[in-house]
Design an enzyme around this catalytic site. Structure first.
Site, mmCIF file in Angstrom:
data_model
loop_
_atom_site.group_PDB
_atom_site.id
_atom_site.type_symbol
_atom_site.label_atom_id
_atom_site.label_comp_id
_atom_site.label_asym_id
_atom_site.label_seq_id
_atom_site.Cartn_x
_atom_site.Cartn_y
_atom_site.Cartn_z
ATOM 1 N N ASP A 130 -1.146 -0.738 4.693
ATOM 2 C CA ASP A 130 -2.145 0.723 4.784
ATOM 3 C C ASP A 130 -1.427 1.602 6.196
ATOM 4 O OD1 ASP A 130 -4.196 2.745 4.235
ATOM 5 O OD2 ASP A 130 -4.996 2.604 6.355
ATOM 6 N N HIS B 246 -10.229 -0.416 2.557
ATOM 7 C CA HIS B 246 -10.282 -0.099 3.837
ATOM 8 C C HIS B 246 -11.692 -1.008 3.811
ATOM 9 C CE1 HIS B 246 -7.830 3.104 4.607
ATOM 10 N NE2 HIS B 246 -8.103 3.378 2.696
ATOM 11 N N GLU C 50 2.235 4.270 -4.184
ATOM 12 C CA GLU C 50 1.802 2.699 -4.559
ATOM 13 C C GLU C 50 3.354 1.851 -5.576
ATOM 14 O OE1 GLU C 50 -1.187 1.259 -3.238
ATOM 15 O OE2 GLU C 50 -2.264 2.969 -2.880
ATOM 16 N N ASP D 151 0.365 -1.038 -0.316
ATOM 17 C CA ASP D 151 0.062 -0.166 -0.011
ATOM 18 C C ASP D 151 1.135 1.252 -0.353
ATOM 19 O OD1 ASP D 151 -2.571 1.527 -0.524
ATOM 20 O OD2 ASP D 151 -2.865 1.277 2.007
ATOM 21 N N GLY D 152 0.660 2.689 -0.108
ATOM 22 C CA GLY D 152 1.105 3.637 -0.585
ATOM 23 C C GLY D 152 -0.188 4.968 0.106
ATOM 24 N N ASP E 112 -4.548 -2.728 -3.276
ATOM 25 C CA ASP E 112 -5.654 -2.322 -3.374
ATOM 26 C C ASP E 112 -5.867 -1.156 -4.071
ATOM 27 O OD1 ASP E 112 -4.132 0.689 -2.374
ATOM 28 O OD2 ASP E 112 -4.961 -0.250 -0.180
#
Length: 145
Positions: free
Chosen positions: A135, A125, A49, A11-12, A71
């Protein structure tokens, strides 16, 4: 020799876009877990990302079979659909413009070619344990100077 089966979640995050960014990768192999994460000044969410994926793959010492969860549809579609056309078109988009984040895409293409990767999209999320943890690590990297 059989390739090792590895799972990576990436994740970024960005505080402002552009702004201070953080990236994270969680590498899972059997009962082993390695977290890699970092931050950059004046960057974008998409760059973070991509950086997360690149660094997650670079954390591996040998060629592996990987289930990689992101994501980011930008990452998933970029590496599985768009990149081949970009390369054929001299790293130009269909509008004849240079591909954004080209340096990162080229680096990702290079490190990804060393592995067999099953690219999986996971909704952000939405309660996926490791996506949530990636995240959190990316956001933590932004704050931890």
């Amino acid at each position: 020799m059989d390739k090792k089966e590895v799972t990576i979640y990436v994740d970024g995050a960005c505080s402002g876009n552009p702004g201070i960014g953080g990236w994270a990768a969680i590498v899972l192999f059997q009962n082993y877990r390695k977290d890699v994460y970092g931050r950059e000044e004046n960057t974008t969410n998409n760059k973070m990302e991509l950086t997360a994926v690149i660094n997650g793959l670079k954390a591996l010492k040998f060629s592996c079979n990987i289930n990689l969860y992101t994501d980011s549809l930008y990452v998933k579609y970029g590496i599985t659909k768009w990149i081949n056309t970009w390369k054929m078109n001299g790293w130009k988009t269909s509008n004849k413009k240079s591909v954004k984040n080209m340096t990162l895409w080229k680096e990702l293409d290079n490190v990804a070619s060393q592995h067999e990767i099953n690219w999986k999209w996971v909704k952000a999320h939405d309660g996926d344990k490791y996506n949530e943890e990636a995240d959190s690590l990316a956001k933590k990297a932004i704050i931890d100077a």
